[in-house]
Design an enzyme around this catalytic site. Sequence first.
Site, PDB file in Angstrom:
ATOM      1  N   THR A  50       2.348   1.399  -0.039  1.00  0.00           N
ATOM      2  CA  THR A  50       1.014   0.918  -0.432  1.00  0.00           C
ATOM      3  C   THR A  50       1.084  -0.513  -0.932  1.00  0.00           C
ATOM      4  O   THR A  50       0.227  -1.336  -0.612  1.00  0.00           O
ATOM      5  CB  THR A  50       0.412   1.840  -1.514  1.00  0.00           C
ATOM      6  OG1 THR A  50       0.411   3.170  -1.016  1.00  0.00           O
ATOM      7  CG2 THR A  50      -1.013   1.437  -1.841  1.00  0.00           C
ATOM      8  N   LYS A  72      -5.594   4.262   5.921  1.00  0.00           N
ATOM      9  CA  LYS A  72      -4.665   5.324   5.495  1.00  0.00           C
ATOM     10  C   LYS A  72      -5.321   6.607   5.989  1.00  0.00           C
ATOM     11  O   LYS A  72      -6.350   7.034   5.445  1.00  0.00           O
ATOM     12  CB  LYS A  72      -4.527   5.312   3.966  1.00  0.00           C
ATOM     13  CG  LYS A  72      -3.771   6.507   3.407  1.00  0.00           C
ATOM     14  CD  LYS A  72      -2.501   6.130   2.707  1.00  0.00           C
ATOM     15  CE  LYS A  72      -1.771   7.385   2.218  1.00  0.00           C
ATOM     16  NZ  LYS A  72      -0.411   7.125   1.789  1.00  0.00           N
ATOM     17  N   SER A  76      -3.060  12.190  -0.498  1.00  0.00           N
ATOM     18  CA  SER A  76      -3.013  13.464  -1.216  1.00  0.00           C
ATOM     19  C   SER A  76      -2.530  13.237  -2.638  1.00  0.00           C
ATOM     20  O   SER A  76      -1.812  12.271  -2.914  1.00  0.00           O
ATOM     21  CB  SER A  76      -2.063  14.439  -0.489  1.00  0.00           C
ATOM     22  OG  SER A  76      -0.787  13.872  -0.359  1.00  0.00           O
ATOM     23  N   ASP A  86      -4.053   5.570  -3.432  1.00  0.00           N
ATOM     24  CA  ASP A  86      -3.761   4.579  -2.401  1.00  0.00           C
ATOM     25  C   ASP A  86      -5.045   3.909  -1.922  1.00  0.00           C
ATOM     26  O   ASP A  86      -5.067   2.705  -1.653  1.00  0.00           O
ATOM     27  CB  ASP A  86      -3.020   5.233  -1.222  1.00  0.00           C
ATOM     28  CG  ASP A  86      -1.552   5.487  -1.560  1.00  0.00           C
ATOM     29  OD1 ASP A  86      -1.185   5.339  -2.738  1.00  0.00           O
ATOM     30  OD2 ASP A  86      -0.787   5.835  -0.650  1.00  0.00           O
ATOM     31  N   GLU A 148      -1.252   2.720   6.914  1.00  0.00           N
ATOM     32  CA  GLU A 148      -0.227   3.259   6.002  1.00  0.00           C
ATOM     33  C   GLU A 148      -0.084   4.749   6.238  1.00  0.00           C
ATOM     34  O   GLU A 148      -1.061   5.513   6.135  1.00  0.00           O
ATOM     35  CB  GLU A 148      -0.583   3.021   4.519  1.00  0.00           C
ATOM     36  CG  GLU A 148       0.572   3.509   3.633  1.00  0.00           C
ATOM     37  CD  GLU A 148       0.262   3.692   2.149  1.00  0.00           C
ATOM     38  OE1 GLU A 148      -0.723   3.115   1.642  1.00  0.00           O
ATOM     39  OE2 GLU A 148       1.030   4.440   1.502  1.00  0.00           O
ATOM     40  N   GLY A 151       4.111   9.494   2.848  1.00  0.00           N
ATOM     41  CA  GLY A 151       5.514   9.897   2.796  1.00  0.00           C
ATOM     42  C   GLY A 151       6.304   9.200   3.905  1.00  0.00           C
ATOM     43  O   GLY A 151       5.911   8.137   4.395  1.00  0.00           O
TER      44      GLY A 151
END
Length: 297
Positions: A50, A72, A76, A86, A148, A151
């Site tokens: 991020t 994005k 979560s 984010d 983005e 994970g």
Amino acid sequence: MLTINYFIWFTQDCLREVKFVMPASKTNVECAANKKGIFVSSTGTEQGKTILASGIAAWWKSVTGAAPAVWKPVQSGVQWGASNADSYRLKWGGGLEDKQEQDIVSLAFSAPLSPLAAAARENVSINCAALRREGITRLSQGLPLVVEGAGGVAVPFANTYTMCSLASDLELPMLIVAQPLLGTISHTVTAVHYAREQGIPDIAVVMGGLAPEQLEREHECEENAQIIAEQAQVPVLGRLPWIPQPVMHDPHAWSSWRAQWVEAMSRVSLLCDWLMGRMNEVNKERCADSSSLTSDC
Ligand SMILES: Nc1ncnc2c1ncn2[C@@H]1O[C@H](COP(=O)(O)OP(=O)(O)OP(=O)(O)O)[C@@H](O)[C@H]1O
Ligand SMILES: C[C@H](N)[C@H](N)CCCCCC(=O)O
Ligand SMILES: [Mg+2]
């Protein structure tokens, strides 16, 4: 305004499916003409994606005068509007004050888990075909697109659809943020090999930033970068600056973060050159076969 609201509603509705509904079948989708952009991934969560994605947006705006599009697909573990979300950090870090967080992030789930597991907690599954179509639509809108992931490279949106599946379907180059210090070599080499296997030919690595207390280990980071470049045969574009983002809502603090980041990132010349090539690139010839943009989840 009306159009934007409709778009958000349409997006969220399409991407969420009632659990156990089969993913949408393979369809030909409109090709993204003038496709340009990058997919920011990493070797795992909390690696600086991020920071980098928002910093790239701020840098691009300072270089070209216009902000890129930032996306994005799924976040979560956070709430809309929270300063650790984010969506919030991409908006303020990227200098996208005129955007709603919901323009930047398509789906948000409250559990701090992978998109697949976080969606399951809410009894829905993510419609990958709709996600792919949305990516193509966003790529078709004329601005370079900074995506983005969530994970690391192999984190799933759905059972057989990972971050790399989406990047590959959208034919985006992938920029992998790697940990700078001990433990990075195996994770990063593995991530690069996985991304290649998943059909992403254009991959680069950038080493994450060193916090002030880690700066004495600069040499270790440089050695790691060299070893990763050799072992994975991948360009390593340098090391990110370490500039913590503001933790509260203060537009002046965010503006100052962007200025500091842009100044520092501009000195990472290999990274800037790599981005310049990808975010300016026009890939018209890849659009000849639009079916190549699709695959089943
Ligand atoms: N270069 C950097 N400068 C300052 N802080 C950083 C830097 N890189 C990472 N951090 C800090 O490390 C934490 C994780 O970074 P970030 O949120 O960007 O990770 P991420 O890869 O986007 O995680 P996720 O998988 O949740 O999206 C954040 O608190 C961030 O402020
Ligand atoms: C909640 C977290 N901050 C991210 N948004 C999602 C990270 C998913 C990682 C899944 C995994 O690798 O086990
Ligand atoms: Mg992130």
